[in-house]
Scaffold this active site. Structure first.
Site, PDB file in Angstrom:
ATOM      1  N   HIS A  93       3.146  -5.470   2.217  1.00 36.61           N
ATOM      2  CA  HIS A  93       2.417  -5.506   0.940  1.00 36.61           C
ATOM      3  C   HIS A  93       0.976  -5.979   1.181  1.00 36.61           C
ATOM      4  CE1 HIS A  93       2.086  -6.594  -3.477  1.00 36.61           C
ATOM      5  NE2 HIS A  93       1.169  -7.409  -2.964  1.00 36.61           N
ATOM      6  N   GLU A  94       0.829  -7.078   1.921  1.00 34.10           N
ATOM      7  CA  GLU A  94      -0.518  -7.628   2.130  1.00 34.10           C
ATOM      8  C   GLU A  94      -1.365  -6.685   2.987  1.00 34.10           C
ATOM      9  OE1 GLU A  94      -1.258  -9.846   0.165  1.00 34.10           O
ATOM     10  OE2 GLU A  94       0.755 -10.509  -0.354  1.00 34.10           O
ATOM     11  N   HIS A 101      -2.718  -3.901   0.927  1.00 35.47           N
ATOM     12  CA  HIS A 101      -3.835  -4.265   0.046  1.00 35.47           C
ATOM     13  C   HIS A 101      -5.183  -3.892   0.658  1.00 35.47           C
ATOM     14  CE1 HIS A 101      -2.416  -5.948  -3.595  1.00 35.47           C
ATOM     15  NE2 HIS A 101      -1.767  -6.971  -3.071  1.00 35.47           N
ATOM     16  N   ASP A 124       3.041  -2.768  -3.231  1.00 36.58           N
ATOM     17  CA  ASP A 124       4.508  -2.860  -3.228  1.00 36.58           C
ATOM     18  C   ASP A 124       5.120  -1.628  -2.563  1.00 36.58           C
ATOM     19  OD1 ASP A 124       4.714  -5.289  -4.484  1.00 36.58           O
ATOM     20  OD2 ASP A 124       5.053  -4.473  -6.492  1.00 36.58           O
ATOM     21  N   HIS A 167       0.192  -7.902 -11.266  1.00 34.33           N
ATOM     22  CA  HIS A 167       1.478  -7.414 -10.747  1.00 34.33           C
ATOM     23  C   HIS A 167       2.322  -6.881 -11.903  1.00 34.33           C
ATOM     24  CE1 HIS A 167       0.183 -10.729  -8.077  1.00 34.33           C
ATOM     25  NE2 HIS A 167       0.599  -9.934  -7.113  1.00 34.33           N
ATOM     26  N   ARG A 203       8.825  -3.948 -10.435  1.00 39.92           N
ATOM     27  CA  ARG A 203       8.380  -3.898  -9.034  1.00 39.92           C
ATOM     28  C   ARG A 203       9.499  -3.293  -8.191  1.00 39.92           C
ATOM     29  NH1 ARG A 203       4.892  -9.234  -7.405  1.00 39.92           N
ATOM     30  NH2 ARG A 203       4.321  -7.867  -5.687  1.00 39.92           N
TER      31      ARG A 203
HETATM   32 ZN   LIG Z   1      -0.469  -8.251  -3.878  1.00 40.86          ZN
END
Ligand SMILES: [Zn+2]
Length: 758
Positions: A586-587, A590, A658, A720, A726
């Site tokens: 996820h990171e 980004h 996600d 989010h 999610r």
């Molecule tokens: Zn995030």
């Protein structure tokens, strides 16, 4: 204090005598749940009994960690639901039933549970007597915590420290019988609040990394932050209940201040003033830019000199002299005590140009009394909870309506929170030395490498990017700096002393808060002339969260998140890849979402994409916007008397992260299995293949019970998606998921239309 949380990882070293009891309970639970499981097998969603026959006991993991993981999963599932109909309900139905929202909270999820555990650990540290040789910032943290807990002293001190600050910036008209307009300088007031508390009631000023010049920082001016979400303020008819609670909080606080200083102010006057404060905040909200329009970093990068900034706001026609902003004076007041000289040629970056013009116009048409009331209210609101029981009560009454909490948090949790946010690296230092398993850092680092390698390899396969852009994307993934567990400088004990040089803590909690926040702000402001450091930590190691920083192209996984249920050694890697692996993915993603893609490998704003690739990317992003905008949040219909839908625009970056994170983590897991051989299954859950466990590991991280009020806040202002969505949104896009769970094409969890970017 002994063992704080009966988790397997801590049992061996901290309270071994509990091990047998816990294992006994585990065994009982396994037997019980296995029976439940057998009943549900007849319902026929999957051919599980046949699956079980294929796997003998050699394929079942019998370690304590596996048993614990199995117990937790079994308790989480709701096997009466078809996983292809609603995987969130299948994975989390049991969890939600077992974890109602506590009266002191507005939501209960896996993060909350781990945070509670960490808070108990921090409490243990902070309540212990000072130890010989302990770093002085840790001693200061213990003293600060004690002062926060000393309610007798807090009550005896009353509002005196707060009144001192109110008086020092020109007094609060609505709580005074002798306020004088000529004594109030709003610019000085907001400068002092910025300098000492980091507040930005009308204008935000911060020293932060220059988005186009990776070598340093720049003064960045932005629109104000608001107390309530912007969307509530601009729609007061829909959110009348929240605004009324807000009004009561303001009125109640003002009355307390009036009482404390023995002033005589009619209640009707206070009430009218409170209305005006809210009206003013509503007008401010109208001139701020909503978050869905704040996703283009180029639009928000407007460099100019201090002199040009002055000319810009001077060009606005004003009807009242108090609306003129004297920027040089304002900057100098904020930077007082910091060794920085500011000339009219100082370069600043303005994020919202139009906001500043509109603000000047608004100030010109607003009486100074209202401006003063609003600024002082922001001060009282911020520090009130650090004073008397009565002011804490008033804040809680607001929160009851706003978040749906029923009871106040115990004071020790408030005090752990305040102390660890003011002295975060001191508290984090003790936390890491006492509670962090250094092995977790090594494992996390390995997983970051695996998922990063997977991301690079996936990028080389995408056919919608031209080769040059593809190469730059891979370079960016490779250059991403990872910060894991805690800062490297923790190895040098004296570095902590240097970091908190000048820290001073006394008996008055509120005065401690002000002096510690002032120190924190001074540290931030003094970075203006300091070269940028990509390895700098912006978050405390005990935080249960993870971050990507587009300005430094770095990812951070603090010690707080490197523990169960996110990560645990000794259980199938499928679960680790499904939880912390997805968090890492996820990171990393980004860095390539709609906002992250705007900066390069060094964190500089740069257009490294070809035009054709951008066009395809935007089409793909639009798919996510449409998908998530179609999701309803029916829990809120009753609260708002209308059909509530998700905001697919504001959540697009997180949704992409996600989706990309889950996909990359799954591919990395497949590679792990290819390299290391197939994994064992979990006891009592043999019907689930390791690949299915991956998806269960992913979904169960997001199990959550929530109040409607908290869900509303999420929908209105959280970037989010709500946790249920999610899970649903991500898995509905995944061919891997559909395949692992045999979901028929066209079933709710395997729709024919899928969105895919990374
Ligand atoms: Zn995030």
């Amino acid at each position: 204090m002994g063992c704080l949380k009966p988790r397997i990882t801590h049992l061996e070293n901290k309270c071994g005598h509990l091990v047998i009891n816990v294992h006994f309970v585990t065994l009982l639970t396994l037997l019980y749940i296995f029976a439940v499981d057998a009943n549900h097998n007849n319902e026929g969603f999957l051919p599980w009994p046949l699956e079980i026959l294929k796997h003998d006991r050699n394929h079942v993991c019998e370690t304590e960690e596996c048993k614990a993981a199995a117990t937790q999963l079994l308790q989480s599932l709701n096997m009466s639901v078809d996983p292809c109909e609603d995987f969130y309900e299948f994975a989390c139905g049991g969890w939600v039933e077992r974890h109602p929202v506590l009266p002191t909270e507005s939501h209960r999820n896996q993060f909350d549970i781990v945070m509670e555990k960490v808070d108990l650990e921090l409490k243990e540290i902070l309540e212990e007597a000072e130890e010989p040789g302990e770093p002085s910032p840790v001693v200061a943290a213990k003293k600060a915590y004690q002062a926060c807990m000393d309610t007798d002293y807090l009550e005896s001190e009353g509002l005196d420290p707060l009144l001192d600050i109110i008086g020092s910036i020109g007094d609060w008209p609505m709580a005074s019988d002798s306020w004088k307009e000529e004594n109030f300088d709003w610019q000085n007031a907001i400068a002092q609040l910025n300098r000492h508390l980091g507040l930005s009631p009308l204008v935000s000023l911060i020293v932060y990394l220059d988005r186009k010049n990776s070598t340093g920082s720049v003064i960045t001016i932005d629109q104000t932050s608001l107390v309530l979400p912007r969307s509530m303020l601009v729609d007061p008819y829909t959110y009348g209940r929240q605004l009324e609670a807000y009004r009561r909080w303001i009125v109640g606080s003002a009355m307390e201040v009036v009482k404390a200083r023995n002033a005589s102010v009619p209640a009707t006057r206070i009430s009218v003033d409170a209305f005006e404060v809210i009206e003013f905040e509503i007008e401010l909200a109208h001139v701020t830019t909503p978050s869905e329009k704040r996703r283009n970093a180029y639009r928000m990068y407007n460099p100019m000199t201090l002199q040009e900034l002055q000319q810009m706001t001077d060009s606005v026609q004003i009807s009242s002299s108090h609306a003129k902003i004297h920027w040089q004076q304002y900057f100098e007041a904020v930077f007082a005590g910091v060794d920085v000289t500011l000339s009219p040629q100082e370069r600043v970056v303005v994020k919202e140009v139009q906001y500043l013009s509109d603000l000047v116009t608004l100030l010109g048409s607003t009486p100074l009394r209202v401006i003063a009331n609003y600024i002082q209210w922001r001060l009282v609101m911020t520090l009130g909870k650090d004073t008397t029981q009565k002011l804490r009560e008033l804040a809680f009454n607001f929160d009851r309506v706003y978040s749906g909490t029923k009871e106040k948090l115990p004071l020790w949790r408030e005090c752990v929170f305040v102390t660890s946010s003011m002295l975060s690296f001191a508290v984090g230092y003790s936390y890491v030395s006492r509670f962090f398993d250094i092995e977790a850092k090594k494992s996390a680092l390995q997983m970051v490498e695996n998922i990063r390698a997977q991301f690079s390899s996936s990028v080389s396969d995408v056919n919608w990017m031209d080769p040059a852009t593809r190469q730059v994307a891979q370079d960016k993934a490779e250059a991403m700096k990872e910060l894991i567990g805690y800062p490297d400088w923790y190895a040098n004990k004296s570095a902590l002393e240097v970091y908190y040089n000048g820290v001073s803590v006394g008996r008055s909690h509120m005065r401690n808060v002000v002096s510690l926040k002032t120190l924190m702000m001074r540290r931030i402001l003094s970075k203006l002339r300091v070269p940028k450091d990509r390895t700098e930590w912006y978050t405390s190691p005990d935080v249960v969260n993870a971050y990507y920083n587009p300005q430094t192209n770095s990812i951070t996984f603090p010690a707080g998140i490197l523990q169960p249920p996110f990560f645990s050694k000794g259980r199938p890697e499928a679960l680790n890849y499904g939880s912390i692996g997805v968090v890492i993915g996820h990171e990393i993603t980004h860095g390539f979402d709609d906002m992250g893609r705007q900066s390069d490998r060094y964190g500089n704003l740069a257009q490294w994409w070809s035009r054709a690739t951008i066009d395809t990317y935007l089409e793909k992003a639009q798919c996510f916007i449409q998908q998530y905008s179609m999701y309803r949040v029916p829990e809120l219909d009753e609260l708002l008397h209308t059909e509530v839908m998700m905001n697919g625009i504001t959540t697009q970056g997180e949704n992409m992260a996600d989706n990309g994170g889950m996909r990359q983590a799954f591919l990395a897991y497949k590679k792990y299995v290819a390299d290391n051989g197939p994994e064992q299954r979990l006891p009592g859950l043999q019907q689930f293949s390791p690949q299915q466990l991956f998806f269960l590991g992913f979904a169960t991280v997001w199990c959550e019970s929530t109040t409607k009020e908290s869900l509303l806040q999420e929908v209105l202002s959280d970037p989010h998606s709500p946790q249920r969505l999610r899970v649903k949104g991500t898995l509905a896009n995944s061919e891997d998921f559909a395949h692992a769970w045999n979901c028929p094409a066209g079933s709710p969890m395997n729709p024919r239309n899928k969105c895919l970017i990374w």
